[in-house]
Design an enzyme around this catalytic site. Structure first.
Site, PDB file in Angstrom:
ATOM      1  N   HIS A 264    -105.151  -6.011 -15.500  1.00 32.55           N
ATOM      2  CA  HIS A 264    -104.443  -4.734 -15.033  1.00 32.55           C
ATOM      3  C   HIS A 264    -105.323  -3.395 -14.937  1.00 32.55           C
ATOM      4  O   HIS A 264    -105.357  -2.624 -13.918  1.00 32.55           O
ATOM      5  CB  HIS A 264    -103.570  -4.204 -16.020  1.00 32.55           C
ATOM      6  CG  HIS A 264    -102.244  -5.216 -16.175  1.00 32.55           C
ATOM      7  ND1 HIS A 264    -102.462  -5.916 -17.291  1.00 32.55           N
ATOM      8  CD2 HIS A 264    -101.273  -5.352 -15.483  1.00 32.55           C
ATOM      9  CE1 HIS A 264    -101.239  -6.779 -17.187  1.00 32.55           C
ATOM     10  NE2 HIS A 264    -100.606  -6.351 -16.093  1.00 32.55           N
TER      11      HIS A 264
ATOM     12  N   ARG B 228     -99.728 -13.812 -20.256  1.00 33.25           N
ATOM     13  CA  ARG B 228     -99.240 -14.905 -21.024  1.00 33.25           C
ATOM     14  C   ARG B 228    -100.298 -15.769 -21.728  1.00 33.25           C
ATOM     15  O   ARG B 228    -100.063 -16.381 -22.657  1.00 33.25           O
ATOM     16  CB  ARG B 228     -98.619 -16.092 -20.027  1.00 33.25           C
ATOM     17  CG  ARG B 228     -97.340 -15.649 -19.434  1.00 33.25           C
ATOM     18  CD  ARG B 228     -96.482 -16.858 -18.752  1.00 33.25           C
ATOM     19  NE  ARG B 228     -95.331 -16.678 -18.758  1.00 33.25           N
ATOM     20  CZ  ARG B 228     -94.630 -16.116 -17.414  1.00 33.25           C
ATOM     21  NH1 ARG B 228     -95.637 -15.814 -16.454  1.00 33.25           N
ATOM     22  NH2 ARG B 228     -93.347 -15.969 -17.353  1.00 33.25           N
TER      23      ARG B 228
ATOM     24  N   GLY C 158     -96.401  -4.475 -18.589  1.00 36.54           N
ATOM     25  CA  GLY C 158     -97.070  -4.237 -19.643  1.00 36.54           C
ATOM     26  C   GLY C 158     -98.077  -5.381 -20.401  1.00 36.54           C
ATOM     27  O   GLY C 158     -98.336  -6.321 -19.655  1.00 36.54           O
TER      28      GLY C 158
ATOM     29  N   SER D 198    -104.131 -13.353 -17.800  1.00 36.63           N
ATOM     30  CA  SER D 198    -102.640 -13.221 -17.528  1.00 36.63           C
ATOM     31  C   SER D 198    -102.252 -12.639 -18.828  1.00 36.63           C
ATOM     32  O   SER D 198    -102.841 -13.140 -20.018  1.00 36.63           O
ATOM     33  CB  SER D 198    -102.217 -14.508 -17.376  1.00 36.63           C
ATOM     34  OG  SER D 198    -100.851 -14.593 -17.582  1.00 36.63           O
TER      35      SER D 198
ATOM     36  N   LYS E 245    -104.373 -13.133  -8.496  1.00 40.46           N
ATOM     37  CA  LYS E 245    -103.859 -14.172  -9.209  1.00 40.46           C
ATOM     38  C   LYS E 245    -102.706 -14.570  -8.902  1.00 40.46           C
ATOM     39  O   LYS E 245    -102.117 -15.766  -8.709  1.00 40.46           O
ATOM     40  CB  LYS E 245    -104.204 -13.841 -10.694  1.00 40.46           C
ATOM     41  CG  LYS E 245    -104.015 -14.954 -11.520  1.00 40.46           C
ATOM     42  CD  LYS E 245    -103.759 -14.436 -13.076  1.00 40.46           C
ATOM     43  CE  LYS E 245    -102.372 -15.295 -13.165  1.00 40.46           C
ATOM     44  NZ  LYS E 245    -101.313 -14.783 -13.800  1.00 40.46           N
ATOM     45  N   ASP E 246    -101.485 -13.605  -8.672  1.00 42.61           N
ATOM     46  CA  ASP E 246    -100.211 -14.009  -8.177  1.00 42.61           C
ATOM     47  C   ASP E 246    -100.114 -13.903  -6.726  1.00 42.61           C
ATOM     48  O   ASP E 246     -99.687 -12.941  -6.295  1.00 42.61           O
ATOM     49  CB  ASP E 246     -99.314 -12.850  -8.971  1.00 42.61           C
ATOM     50  CG  ASP E 246     -99.364 -12.978 -10.482  1.00 42.61           C
ATOM     51  OD1 ASP E 246     -99.236 -14.207 -10.887  1.00 42.61           O
ATOM     52  OD2 ASP E 246     -99.482 -11.924 -11.097  1.00 42.61           O
TER      53      ASP E 246
ATOM     54  N   LEU F  86    -100.887  -4.853 -21.439  1.00 40.21           N
ATOM     55  CA  LEU F  86    -102.064  -4.908 -20.226  1.00 40.21           C
ATOM     56  C   LEU F  86    -103.174  -5.307 -20.818  1.00 40.21           C
ATOM     57  O   LEU F  86    -103.910  -5.354 -21.776  1.00 40.21           O
ATOM     58  CB  LEU F  86    -102.177  -3.238 -20.387  1.00 40.21           C
ATOM     59  CG  LEU F  86    -100.870  -2.546 -19.713  1.00 40.21           C
ATOM     60  CD1 LEU F  86    -101.479  -0.975 -19.630  1.00 40.21           C
ATOM     61  CD2 LEU F  86    -100.474  -2.762 -18.362  1.00 40.21           C
ATOM     62  N   HIS F  87    -104.039  -6.073 -19.666  1.00 36.66           N
ATOM     63  CA  HIS F  87    -105.481  -6.620 -19.830  1.00 36.66           C
ATOM     64  C   HIS F  87    -106.207  -6.264 -18.970  1.00 36.66           C
ATOM     65  O   HIS F  87    -106.119  -5.238 -18.104  1.00 36.66           O
ATOM     66  CB  HIS F  87    -105.182  -8.046 -20.097  1.00 36.66           C
ATOM     67  CG  HIS F  87    -104.477  -8.690 -18.994  1.00 36.66           C
ATOM     68  ND1 HIS F  87    -104.918  -8.597 -17.785  1.00 36.66           N
ATOM     69  CD2 HIS F  87    -103.156  -9.403 -18.639  1.00 36.66           C
ATOM     70  CE1 HIS F  87    -104.243  -9.242 -16.727  1.00 36.66           C
ATOM     71  NE2 HIS F  87    -103.106  -9.670 -17.513  1.00 36.66           N
TER      72      HIS F  87
HETATM   73  O1  PAF Z   1     -96.818  -8.869 -11.824  1.00 37.97           O
HETATM   74  C1  PAF Z   1     -96.086  -7.984 -12.417  1.00 37.97           C
HETATM   75  O2  PAF Z   1     -96.277  -7.614 -13.490  1.00 37.97           O
HETATM   76  C2  PAF Z   1     -94.561  -8.160 -12.081  1.00 37.97           C
HETATM   77  O3  PAF Z   1     -94.119  -9.353 -11.552  1.00 37.97           O
HETATM   78  C3  PAF Z   1     -94.207  -7.009 -11.432  1.00 37.97           C
HETATM   79  C4  PAF Z   1     -94.783  -6.563  -9.831  1.00 37.97           C
HETATM   80  C5  PAF Z   1     -94.490  -5.759 -12.282  1.00 37.97           C
HETATM   81  C6  PAF Z   1     -92.759  -6.833 -10.865  1.00 37.97           C
HETATM   82  O4  PAF Z   1     -91.723  -6.992 -12.232  1.00 37.97           O
END
Ligand code: PAF
Length: 280
Positions: free
Chosen positions: A37, A186, A31, A184, A148-149, A33-34
């Protein structure tokens, strides 16, 4: 857009869609969302399929309750945003989803000994469990994850390989703000000025990767130049083939468009920032 909270209900819904021969695209999120996403959702639009988005803030992947409690929650805004995105269904599970998690005790060294895996003990086990649980419920054909991740992306590849799932993973490039800061959830915890300071990370990464003759001095290069308000956690350059090896992944040609990847993690006012950049 349907909103489904019950596991049995979403399973029945997916079953119906599959019986009607629909392809399922799945975008799992936590959630807030930016545009990052939204870029995953946009990429999913290129595949003729029913789009399922999930929002669940997974407590298992946080290293402390303070970070979990501080994680930004904006569910009403997220729902309004998703309604404009041609989404078939938003899956909003409650804590019951944690009742029947897959069992996994260990992960390959990469997920525990380097980068975020080293500094966030059990983080990737937590991500692995919830994502596999979600994949088992949704049975997607396509899934979408951001670069990014990057270690998370490798984890999902590992999860798909290990469980021999018939799922195609789409890697989506990092979306940045006008100053280059990687988007992000955050970032919402930062002031405008802190965001500006945080964007110096990407500028330094670009600068460094353009000077290929200094690869071995990465940490001191950052330590000398990074803003004093940013506390570096790690800063490393890893060869792509070593990266795949240590994460227990088979490497295929399309994975090695670039020879190296630079990884950075740091904190500004207690807010964790990560970024990475591939280069030759
Ligand atoms: O990248 C994320 O937002 C989370 O790590 C995910 C993949 C939804 C798992 O909780």
């Amino acid at each position: 857009m349907k909103i489904i909270t019950k596991i049995e209900e979403i399973k029945n819904h997916i079953h119906r869609l599959k019986n009607e021969n629909h392809i399922i695209s799945f975008i799992p999120t936590m959630g807030n969302l930016h545009n990052g996403h939204l870029s995953l959702i946009k990429k999913s639009q290129s595949i003729v399929s029913k789009k399922i988005v999930s929002i669940f803030i997974n407590p298992l992947q946080f290293n402390n309750t303070k970070d979990f409690d501080a994680y930004p929650r904006k569910i009403d805004k997220d729902i309004e945003c998703l309604k404009t995105q041609n989404i078939d269904c938003l899956f909003l599970p409650d804590e019951n989803i944690l009742d029947d998690l897959p069992i996994i005790d260990t992960l390959p060294d990469g997920f525990t000994k380097i980068l975020c895996g080293k500094y966030r003990p059990n983080h990737f086990i937590g991500v692995y469990k919830i994502v596999l649980r979600l994949f088992n419920i949704i049975s997607p054909d396509y899934v979408f994850f951001g670069e990014k991740d990057y270690q998370q992306l490798l984890l999902i590849k590992f999860l798909i390989q290990k469980n021999k799932l018939n799922i195609k993973i789409n890697e989506c490039e990092t979306i940045r703000d006008l100053n280059g800061l990687a988007l992000s959830s955050r970032n919402n915890l930062l002031t405008q000025n802190q965001k500006k300071i945080a964007s110096s990370i990407y500028k330094l990464m670009q600068e460094y990767t353009m000077k290929s003759n200094i690869k071995h001095q990465i940490l001191s290069y950052f330590e000398d130049k990074i803003d004093k308000l940013i506390e570096t956690e790690y800063c490393e350059v890893i060869e792509t083939k070593d990266l795949y090896d240590i994460h227990g992944l088979d490497i295929i040609d399309s994975d090695i468009n670039f020879k190296y990847r630079l990884f950075y993690a740091g904190y500004i006012s207690g807010v964790r920032l990560i970024d990475n950049l591939s280069f030759n």
